[in-house]
Design a protein around this motif. Structure first.
Motif, mmCIF file in Angstrom:
data_model
loop_
_atom_site.group_PDB
_atom_site.id
_atom_site.type_symbol
_atom_site.label_atom_id
_atom_site.label_comp_id
_atom_site.label_asym_id
_atom_site.label_seq_id
_atom_site.Cartn_x
_atom_site.Cartn_y
_atom_site.Cartn_z
ATOM 1 N N ASP A 1 0.839 -1.192 0.000
ATOM 2 C CA ASP A 1 0.000 0.000 0.000
ATOM 3 C C ASP A 1 0.876 1.244 0.000
ATOM 4 O O ASP A 1 2.082 1.175 0.263
ATOM 5 C CB ASP A 1 -0.930 0.015 1.218
ATOM 6 N N VAL A 2 0.248 2.375 -0.329
ATOM 7 C CA VAL A 2 0.953 3.651 -0.403
ATOM 8 C C VAL A 2 0.192 4.664 0.426
ATOM 9 O O VAL A 2 -1.020 4.840 0.246
ATOM 10 C CB VAL A 2 1.054 4.145 -1.869
ATOM 11 N N GLU A 3 0.891 5.321 1.330
ATOM 12 C CA GLU A 3 0.257 6.350 2.155
ATOM 13 C C GLU A 3 0.624 7.712 1.565
ATOM 14 O O GLU A 3 1.801 7.995 1.332
ATOM 15 C CB GLU A 3 0.790 6.227 3.589
ATOM 16 N N PHE A 4 -0.397 8.551 1.311
ATOM 17 C CA PHE A 4 -0.103 9.846 0.705
ATOM 18 C C PHE A 4 -1.022 10.929 1.238
ATOM 19 O O PHE A 4 -2.078 10.662 1.806
ATOM 20 C CB PHE A 4 -0.190 9.764 -0.832
ATOM 21 N N ASP A 5 -0.592 12.163 1.044
ATOM 22 C CA ASP A 5 -1.349 13.335 1.466
ATOM 23 C C ASP A 5 -2.394 13.630 0.395
ATOM 24 O O ASP A 5 -2.040 13.942 -0.746
ATOM 25 C CB ASP A 5 -0.383 14.518 1.626
ATOM 26 N N GLU A 6 -3.668 13.551 0.761
ATOM 27 C CA GLU A 6 -4.724 13.743 -0.235
ATOM 28 C C GLU A 6 -4.840 15.190 -0.692
ATOM 29 O O GLU A 6 -5.535 15.476 -1.668
ATOM 30 C CB GLU A 6 -6.083 13.258 0.299
ATOM 31 N N GLY A 7 -4.147 16.106 -0.032
ATOM 32 C CA GLY A 7 -4.182 17.493 -0.466
ATOM 33 C C GLY A 7 -3.097 17.813 -1.489
ATOM 34 O O GLY A 7 -3.350 18.515 -2.481
ATOM 35 N N THR A 8 -1.903 17.273 -1.278
ATOM 36 C CA THR A 8 -0.763 17.608 -2.136
ATOM 37 C C THR A 8 -0.333 16.470 -3.062
ATOM 38 O O THR A 8 0.403 16.698 -4.015
ATOM 39 C CB THR A 8 0.458 17.972 -1.277
ATOM 40 N N GLY A 9 -0.764 15.251 -2.773
ATOM 41 C CA GLY A 9 -0.316 14.107 -3.560
ATOM 42 C C GLY A 9 1.054 13.599 -3.130
ATOM 43 O O GLY A 9 1.579 12.647 -3.721
ATOM 44 N N GLN A 10 1.641 14.191 -2.103
ATOM 45 C CA GLN A 10 2.972 13.774 -1.650
ATOM 46 C C GLN A 10 2.894 12.412 -0.961
ATOM 47 O O GLN A 10 2.083 12.203 -0.077
ATOM 48 C CB GLN A 10 3.555 14.798 -0.671
ATOM 49 N N ILE A 11 3.751 11.520 -1.403
ATOM 50 C CA ILE A 11 3.791 10.186 -0.804
ATOM 51 C C ILE A 11 4.533 10.253 0.519
ATOM 52 O O ILE A 11 5.629 10.815 0.607
ATOM 53 C CB ILE A 11 4.462 9.183 -1.762
ATOM 54 N N HIS A 12 3.912 9.671 1.548
ATOM 55 C CA HIS A 12 4.522 9.698 2.871
ATOM 56 C C HIS A 12 5.015 8.329 3.322
ATOM 57 O O HIS A 12 5.733 8.246 4.323
ATOM 58 C CB HIS A 12 3.545 10.268 3.891
ATOM 59 N N GLY A 13 4.641 7.301 2.631
ATOM 60 C CA GLY A 13 5.132 6.002 3.045
ATOM 61 C C GLY A 13 4.744 4.896 2.091
ATOM 62 O O GLY A 13 3.714 4.955 1.438
ATOM 63 N N LEU A 14 5.627 3.894 2.004
ATOM 64 C CA LEU A 14 5.365 2.688 1.219
ATOM 65 C C LEU A 14 5.322 1.524 2.199
ATOM 66 O O LEU A 14 6.279 1.296 2.932
ATOM 67 C CB LEU A 14 6.459 2.458 0.181
ATOM 68 N N ALA A 15 4.211 0.799 2.199
ATOM 69 C CA ALA A 15 4.047 -0.319 3.126
ATOM 70 C C ALA A 15 4.454 -1.621 2.443
ATOM 71 O O ALA A 15 3.923 -1.969 1.386
ATOM 72 C CB ALA A 15 2.602 -0.412 3.591
ATOM 73 N N VAL A 16 5.432 -2.306 3.050
ATOM 74 C CA VAL A 16 5.887 -3.609 2.569
ATOM 75 C C VAL A 16 5.813 -4.561 3.758
ATOM 76 O O VAL A 16 6.625 -4.464 4.670
ATOM 77 C CB VAL A 16 7.323 -3.550 2.016
ATOM 78 N N GLY A 17 4.841 -5.429 3.757
ATOM 79 C CA GLY A 17 4.640 -6.278 4.922
ATOM 80 C C GLY A 17 4.346 -5.426 6.137
ATOM 81 O O GLY A 17 3.467 -4.557 6.100
ATOM 82 N N GLU A 18 5.110 -5.656 7.200
ATOM 83 C CA GLU A 18 4.907 -4.894 8.426
ATOM 84 C C GLU A 18 5.671 -3.565 8.427
ATOM 85 O O GLU A 18 5.532 -2.771 9.355
ATOM 86 C CB GLU A 18 5.380 -5.736 9.625
ATOM 87 N N ARG A 19 6.478 -3.327 7.424
ATOM 88 C CA ARG A 19 7.354 -2.159 7.416
ATOM 89 C C ARG A 19 6.777 -1.026 6.578
ATOM 90 O O ARG A 19 6.071 -1.249 5.594
ATOM 91 C CB ARG A 19 8.735 -2.539 6.865
ATOM 92 N N LEU A 20 7.061 0.202 7.027
ATOM 93 C CA LEU A 20 6.629 1.385 6.291
ATOM 94 C C LEU A 20 7.871 2.217 5.986
ATOM 95 O O LEU A 20 8.569 2.657 6.903
ATOM 96 C CB LEU A 20 5.633 2.210 7.120
ATOM 97 N N PHE A 21 8.140 2.421 4.704
ATOM 98 C CA PHE A 21 9.300 3.204 4.297
ATOM 99 C C PHE A 21 8.860 4.641 4.047
ATOM 100 O O PHE A 21 7.972 4.891 3.233
ATOM 101 C CB PHE A 21 9.918 2.614 3.025
ATOM 102 N N GLY A 22 9.500 5.584 4.751
ATOM 103 C CA GLY A 22 9.151 6.982 4.625
ATOM 104 C C GLY A 22 9.728 7.603 3.372
ATOM 105 O O GLY A 22 10.589 7.012 2.716
ATOM 106 N N PRO A 23 9.305 8.810 3.023
ATOM 107 C CA PRO A 23 9.771 9.463 1.792
ATOM 108 C C PRO A 23 11.270 9.692 1.776
ATOM 109 O O PRO A 23 11.882 9.677 0.700
ATOM 110 C CB PRO A 23 8.990 10.784 1.774
ATOM 111 N N SER A 24 11.878 9.879 2.932
ATOM 112 C CA SER A 24 13.326 10.103 2.959
ATOM 113 C C SER A 24 14.089 8.828 2.614
ATOM 114 O O SER A 24 15.265 8.888 2.263
ATOM 115 C CB SER A 24 13.761 10.619 4.331
#
Lengths: 168, 188
Positions: free
Chosen positions: A129-152
């Motif tokens: 899954d992909v977590e993003f800001d619905e106002g700007t479209g900026q991606i805030h995280g990529l979910a891989v299994g139990e882990r969430l990778f931040g934009p940095s």
């Protein structure tokens, strides 16, 4: 902040006519880890386009309807709500302007189910899954299994994989 | 994190760019530096089934990481064409030891070299040993430290190496350490 997997299939509505003009199928992500556009399978039959959105739910899902996938730029999204994505009018979406966009329209740059590769050369799995800001479209995280990778952590998004650093 | 693998496992591994996340080529051959007992670089080929068989050379100095699933480089600019490598005299030195016969110091033939065992850590890969096949078809692993000398035709190993073979990569690391602890090539 919202998750992409739950937004796929969300209705796209034109504000000037209250007509449903499509459903979110894919997103176009830039190298800046931001959603630049969304894609929808537009309904090409003008008769259905004039019908009230509430009456169109069943016909929209009919496999007999012709569909031309089109692009809706993020800048043309008025609001990305929990139940619908609102744009100004049915004429706002456009056809793909390049081969790269055409690939994106067909799902070629989708993040969901894309492989996540570390900068060490190890595959960690598929992006759930992909977590993003619905106002700007900026991606805030990529979910891989139990882990969430931040934009940095995201180093590159390309045709082979999404490359992320495991360093915190 | 380090891993021990057979050199042939690198064949077909994709070369991926960190700037664009593209798999621009794959490993066609592993090139070794016999003097340093290290991987000096890779000969490359195209990725698709009908793509070019020669897609350039990649020096180990231009590799950012050798991973389980990909070899990472900064950008496509790190790959040299074979012509450029020849012009710059930067073609990595290589010695083909695959197929060489294995002979002990006491003159016993124990088989032939069928693979190189690499110790991979980060962006570097050192030769840790050899995989040899005996005339009866059995395979075993020999630590690099056990080798006395090598030519294109023969790998000469210490007599003591016969005590330190391992038939799986997991145990190979322990075998290397054990041989180093006992040290002497004349045996214990």
């Amino acid at each position: 902040m919202i998750r992409l997997r739950g937004a796929v299939g969300r209705t796209i509505i034109a504000r000037d006519s209250a007509q449903e003009i499509g459903r979110l199928t894919h997103v176009v992500v830039g190298s800046d880890a931001r959603i630049h556009a969304i894609t929808t399978a537009e309904i090409a039959d003008a008769t259905f386009a004039r019908a009230p959105a509430a009456m169109m739910a069943a016909p929209l899902m009919s496999p007999d309807l012709p569909a031309q996938p089109v692009v809706l730029d993020w800048a043309d999204i008025i609001s990305f709500g929990p139940d619908a994505i609102v744009t100004s009018s049915a004429s706002t979406p456009r056809v793909a302007a390049s081969d790269a966009e055409e690939r994106a329209v067909r799902g070629g740059t989708d993040l969901l189910n894309r492989s996540l590769l570390t900068d060490s050369g190890d595959m960690l799995g598929k992006i759930d899954d992909v977590e993003f800001d619905e106002g700007t479209g900026q991606i805030h995280g990529l979910a891989v299994g139990e882990r969430l990778f931040g934009p940095s952590n995201i180093l590159a998004i390309g045709p082979f994989a999404v490359i992320a650093s495991e360093r915190t | 994190m380090s891993i021990v693998i057979r050199a042939t496992e690198l064949i077909g591994r994709p070369i991926v760019t960190l700037d664009t996340a593209e798999d621009i080529a794959e490993v066609k051959d592993v090139v070794f530096d016999p003097d340093e007992s290290t991987v000096a670089g890779f000969a490359l080929r195209g990725r698709a089934a009908l793509s070019t068989p020669n897609a350039g050379m990649l020096r180990i100095a231009n590799v950012r990481a050798i991973g389980r699933d990909a070899i990472m480089i900064a950008s496509a600019n790190e790959v040299m064409t074979e012509e450029t490598a020849a012009e710059k005299s930067e073609r990595p030195a290589r010695q083909d030891v695959l197929g060489a016969g294995v002979m002990t110091e006491s003159g016993t033939s124990v088989g032939k070299v069928i693979n190189l065992i690499l110790h991979v850590q980060g962006a570097r890969a050192n030769v840790a040993g050899y995989e040899i096949e005996a005339p009866d078809g059995t395979r075993s692993l020999v630590p690099l430290d056990a080798s006395v000398s090598v030519s294109g035709e023969t790998l000469m190993v210490a007599d003591a190496v016969q005590k330190f073979v391992a038939d799986d990569l997991t145990g190979f690391g322990a075998a290397i350490e054990q041989f180093r602890l006992t040290g002497s090539r004349s045996g214990s």
